[in-house]
Design a protein around this motif. Structure first.
Motif, short mmCIF file in Angstrom:
data_model
loop_
_atom_site.label_atom_id
_atom_site.label_comp_id
_atom_site.label_asym_id
_atom_site.label_seq_id
_atom_site.Cartn_x
_atom_site.Cartn_y
_atom_site.Cartn_z
N UNK A 139 -4.62 16.32 15.17
CA UNK A 139 -4.99 16.46 13.77
C UNK A 139 -4.36 15.36 12.92
N UNK A 140 -3.08 15.09 13.15
CA UNK A 140 -2.39 14.05 12.39
C UNK A 140 -3.02 12.69 12.66
N UNK A 141 -3.31 12.41 13.93
CA UNK A 141 -3.88 11.12 14.30
C UNK A 141 -5.25 10.92 13.66
N UNK A 142 -6.08 11.93 13.72
CA UNK A 142 -7.42 11.81 13.13
C UNK A 142 -7.34 11.61 11.62
N UNK A 143 -6.43 12.33 10.98
CA UNK A 143 -6.29 12.21 9.52
C UNK A 143 -5.84 10.80 9.12
N UNK A 144 -4.83 10.28 9.81
CA UNK A 144 -4.30 8.96 9.46
C UNK A 144 -5.35 7.88 9.70
N UNK A 185 0.04 8.54 0.91
CA UNK A 185 1.47 8.26 0.84
C UNK A 185 2.24 9.51 0.42
N UNK A 186 1.73 10.21 -0.56
CA UNK A 186 2.39 11.42 -1.05
C UNK A 186 2.35 12.54 0.00
N UNK A 187 1.22 12.63 0.69
CA UNK A 187 1.06 13.72 1.66
C UNK A 187 1.98 13.57 2.86
N UNK A 188 2.16 12.34 3.36
CA UNK A 188 2.97 12.17 4.57
C UNK A 188 4.47 12.32 4.31
N UNK A 189 4.86 12.34 3.03
CA UNK A 189 6.28 12.50 2.74
C UNK A 189 6.83 13.82 3.27
N UNK A 190 5.95 14.84 3.35
CA UNK A 190 6.41 16.14 3.83
C UNK A 190 6.29 16.32 5.33
N UNK A 191 5.84 15.31 6.05
CA UNK A 191 5.69 15.42 7.50
C UNK A 191 6.97 15.00 8.20
N UNK A 192 7.18 15.56 9.37
CA UNK A 192 8.41 15.28 10.13
C UNK A 192 8.28 13.97 10.89
N UNK A 193 9.44 13.47 11.36
CA UNK A 193 9.44 12.24 12.16
C UNK A 193 8.76 12.45 13.50
N UNK A 194 8.73 13.70 13.99
CA UNK A 194 8.03 13.97 15.25
C UNK A 194 6.52 13.74 15.08
N UNK A 195 6.03 14.11 13.92
CA UNK A 195 4.60 13.93 13.66
C UNK A 195 4.25 12.47 13.40
N UNK A 196 5.18 11.73 12.75
CA UNK A 196 4.96 10.29 12.47
C UNK A 196 6.21 9.53 12.91
N UNK A 218 6.69 6.40 13.69
CA UNK A 218 6.85 5.09 13.04
C UNK A 218 6.47 5.20 11.57
N UNK A 219 7.17 6.08 10.88
CA UNK A 219 6.86 6.35 9.48
C UNK A 219 6.94 5.08 8.62
N UNK A 220 7.97 4.27 8.83
CA UNK A 220 8.18 3.10 7.98
C UNK A 220 7.01 2.11 8.06
N UNK A 221 6.47 1.94 9.26
CA UNK A 221 5.35 1.02 9.42
C UNK A 221 4.13 1.53 8.65
N UNK A 222 3.89 2.84 8.72
CA UNK A 222 2.77 3.44 8.00
C UNK A 222 2.97 3.31 6.50
N UNK A 223 4.17 3.61 6.02
CA UNK A 223 4.45 3.53 4.58
C UNK A 223 4.26 2.09 4.08
#
Length: 354
Positions: free
Chosen positions: A270-275, A302-313, A315-320
């Motif tokens: 679900x996370x992958x498809x959304x991103x 950007x606002x939505x992924x702030x509440x997601x865990x590092x397990x879900x994303x 490489x958060x920094x690259x996405x941000x």
């Protein structure tokens, strides 16, 4: 240059027209050089060196179809004529037919392996192909449609019609009357970057009739110089669009998504498809001329992924960083340069830190 009336014999010889064409081409007066080579070919229609020279002029003017035709005509009597092989490869490369261009660079390299230009041609073709479809290890071709590009050049050749080019007396009109492809202003702005301001400035100068009629010390009209500058920028726009078209950017998003999610223990469907869908939407909204919606979409993600865990994303920094880059690009299109600078600065800061 003589102004030959229809049916009136040309005043000049083949060598004189060739020499004048070469001189004019070196000075950047491409439309006049083109006319000289055409006069020369009226005297010796099958001269392969003249055909290659005229093909180079067409290519610099952005007329890729006629450039390819002249290059192919130069190979009619000798398929191993290396100048013709190289010019045909250059024309195909500029048209975006990188696979076919690679074939002719290889043919030339096989005949004249000591010539560096063929080696460089092979290298730039391979890089362009990888930019468009990825490296061989990352692409799996299937018979159902992935090989359709092989027929594109054949279909293009069948669709071509032989054209008889007639040059008016005033060569400057030739450039302004050429068929120009329909261009999207937003796409041009994105592809040209800082050069887009120069293009807009040159187009504004064309409206000054007194200015374009004036001449330089060398006898060249300012209108000609402006038209040649615009032609160069149009050619660069086409080239950059071929090097990194929309479908290649979408593919890059998919590869980036794999890096974002490869370290996760559970499948992030679900996370992958959304991103992936969101990033594609952001990119397409921007290139289709909707920067406001593109910016809003990026800010929402950007606002939505702030509440997601590092397990879900992982490489958060690259996405941000990528989201801030998208926001900055959209802000440039909206004219908010100060906001764009801040957004790109955030992207740069993240890149340097991580």
């Amino acid at each position: 240059m003589p102004d030959s009336e229809e049916g009136e014999p040309l005043r000049g010889t083949f060598p004189s027209f060739m020499a004048e064409g070469t001189m004019l081409s070196q000075r950047g007066e491409l439309t006049k050089a083109l006319a000289c080579y055409t006069y020369a070919l009226q005297i010796q229609p099958e001269d392969r060196n003249c055909l290659v020279a005229r093909s180079k002029c067409y290519l610099r003017l952005g007329d890729t179809e006629n450039a390819l035709k002249d290059a192919e005509d130069s190979l009619a009597a000798d398929k191993e004529f290396t100048k013709g092989l190289y010019q045909k490869a250059e024309a195909l490369y500029t048209m975006g037919d990188f696979e076919f261009a690679l074939v002719f660079y290889h043919r030339g390299h096989k005949i004249r392996p000591e010539l560096q230009k063929f080696r460089l041609g092979i290298q730039k073709c391979q890089e362009a192909i990888e930019n468009s479809v990825g490296s061989p290890s990352s692409v799996k071709l299937e018979n159902r449609g992935d090989l359709c590009f092989l027929s594109r050049q054949a279909e293009s050749k069948r669709a071509k019609q032989k054209l008889t080019i007639k040059f008016p007396k005033k060569d400057a009109k030739y450039l302004s009357k050429q068929q120009e492809p329909v261009r999207n202003e937003k796409t041009e702005r994105q592809l040209l970057g800082e050069l887009y301001v120069d293009k807009a400035f040159l187009e504004k100068l064309l409206k000054d009739e007194d200015l374009i009629k004036s001449t330089t010390k060398q006898g060249v009209t300012v209108g000609n110089l402006i038209q040649e500058g615009l032609s160069y920028l149009d050619t660069r726009t086409d080239f950059w669009q071929q090097q990194k078209p929309i479908y290649a950017r979408i593919r890059d998003r998919k590869l980036m998504l794999k890096r974002w999610t490869r370290d996760q223990k559970r499948k992030p469907s679900e996370v992958a498809r959304y991103i992936l869908k969101s990033m594609e939407d952001i990119d397409m909204l921007l290139t289709s001329g909707c920067p406001e919606r593109s910016c809003q979409k990026a800010e929402h993600v950007l606002k939505k992924i702030q509440g997601w865990s590092d397990d879900e994303i992982p490489n958060r920094n690259e996405l941000v960083g990528n989201l801030y880059s998208c926001i900055g690009n959209a802000q440039i299109e909206m004219g908010n340069l100060e906001g764009a600078l801040q957004s790109h600065q955030v992207d740069l800061t993240i890149a340097r830190e991580k």
